[in-house]
Scaffold this motif. Structure first.
Motif, short mmCIF file in Angstrom:
data_model
loop_
_atom_site.label_atom_id
_atom_site.label_comp_id
_atom_site.label_asym_id
_atom_site.label_seq_id
_atom_site.Cartn_x
_atom_site.Cartn_y
_atom_site.Cartn_z
N LEU A 1 -17.83 -15.17 33.99
CA LEU A 1 -17.13 -16.28 33.38
C LEU A 1 -18.12 -17.17 32.63
CD1 LEU A 1 -14.73 -17.39 36.27
CD2 LEU A 1 -14.37 -15.65 34.51
N ILE A 2 -17.78 -17.49 31.38
CA ILE A 2 -18.59 -18.38 30.54
C ILE A 2 -17.68 -19.46 29.99
CG2 ILE A 2 -19.94 -18.55 28.40
CD1 ILE A 2 -20.85 -15.67 28.86
N LEU A 3 -18.15 -20.69 29.98
CA LEU A 3 -17.40 -21.77 29.36
C LEU A 3 -17.94 -22.02 27.95
CD1 LEU A 3 -15.22 -24.05 30.16
CD2 LEU A 3 -17.19 -25.56 29.90
N ALA A 4 -17.04 -22.14 26.98
CA ALA A 4 -17.43 -22.50 25.61
C ALA A 4 -16.46 -23.58 25.14
CB ALA A 4 -17.40 -21.29 24.69
N SER A 5 -16.88 -24.82 25.25
CA SER A 5 -16.00 -25.96 25.00
C SER A 5 -16.57 -26.87 23.93
CB SER A 5 -15.80 -26.75 26.29
OG SER A 5 -15.17 -27.98 26.05
N SER A 6 -15.69 -27.44 23.13
CA SER A 6 -16.12 -28.43 22.14
C SER A 6 -16.54 -29.74 22.79
CB SER A 6 -14.98 -28.72 21.15
OG SER A 6 -14.64 -27.57 20.42
#
Length: 220
Positions: free
Chosen positions: A107-112
Motif C-alpha cells: 500500500l502506498i499513499l499518494a495525496s495532494s
C-alpha cells in the motif's frame, strides 16, 4: 496480478473536505475574495500551493505571497482538524486496507495533501503500519491532473506499474492516474458529487465491492 495499491487520501480514506472547505472559505473571507462553487470545485485534487497560485492569477487584489497564504490556511485547518470530533475513516476503507495488507499487497499513499495533514490523519487513525510509502503533493510543482505524483508513487512499488492500481475519487485524480498509465478504480461516494470518474477503468460505489482477491486479479 496486482501487487501494489496506491491510495488517494481525501475523499478515499477520510473525508477531510469539510475541514478544508471551512479553512479555505474562512481565508477567502479574510482576503475579501468571492470564490464561486464552480471555481472551488475545480480545485479538487490540487495542492494548497497550486490552489493559491491559481487564485492569485484570478484575484490580483491578493497581496500576500503564496507561502504566507499556505501557512495561514494550514493554521486554520489544523485548529479545525484538532477540534473536530466527527471525523471518521470512510465506510469500508479500513477493512479494505487491512485485507490488502494481510494478503501481502503493498500500500502506498499518494495525496495532494501536505505532509503535515497526512501525518495528522495517519496518526489519528493509526494507519502508518499499513503503508510502505507516503507521497505528498507538496513535493511536486504541478498538482493532479499532472501525473507526476502517481509516476513517482509507482516508482516506489515492488512491481512495475502494470501491476499497480490507483484508487481515486476526483476528476483530476482519475486524469492523473490515466496520464501515468496506471489502472484506476474510481470511488464514487456522496463526497465525490460533481466529479467525473468516467475515465476510470472500474467504478465502485462502496468499498465492500473490493477485496484483496478481486483487486489482485485486475489488469489494465
Amino acid at each position: 496480478m496486482i501487487k501494489t495499491v496506491i491510495f488517494d487520501m481525501d475523499g478515499v480514506i477520510v473525508d477531510t473536505e469539510p475541514v478544508h472547505r471551512y479553512a479555505y472559505y474562512k481565508q477567502f473571507s479574510e482576503l475579501n475574495i468571492n470564490v464561486t462553487e464552480e471555481m472551488y470545485t475545480s480545485f479538487t485534487g490540487f495542492s494548497t500551493r497550486n490552489t493559491f497560485q491559481t487564485l492569485k492569477g484570478f484575484f490580483p487584489t491578493i497581496e500576500h505571497g503564496v507561502e504566507d497564504l499556505i501557512q495561514r490556511k494550514r493554521s486554520i485547518f489544523n485548529d479545525a482538524f484538532d477540534t473536530k470530533e466527527d471525523l471518521y475513516l470512510l465506510e469500508g476503507v479500513e477493512d479494505l486496507i487491512k485485507d490488502l495488507h494481510a494478503n501481502g499487497i503493498q500500500l502506498i499513499l499518494a495525496s495532494s495533501a501536505s505532509k503535515v495533514t497526512i501525518e495528522r490523519v495517519f496518526t489519528r487513525f493509526n494507519l502508518h503500519r499499513y503503508f510502505s510509502a507516503i507521497v505528498s503533493g507538496e513535493d511536486f510543482p504541478q498538482s493532479k491532473p499532472n501525473p507526476a505524483i502517481f509516476v513517482h508513487a509507482a516508482s516506489l512499488s515492488v512491481a512495475p506499474k502494470e501491476n499497480c492500481i490507483i484508487i481515486e475519487d476526483s476528476t483530476n485524480g482519475v486524469k492523473a492516474a490515466k496520464g501515468a498509465g496506471i489502472f484506476c478504480v474510481g470511488y464514487r461516494s456522496e463526497n465525490s458529487e460533481g466529479q467525473d470518474l468516467s475515465e476510470a477503468n472500474l467504478i465502485v460505489n462502496h468499498f465492500n465491492e473490493l477485496n484483496a482477491f478481486k483487486i489482485s486479479q485486475l489488469s489494465i
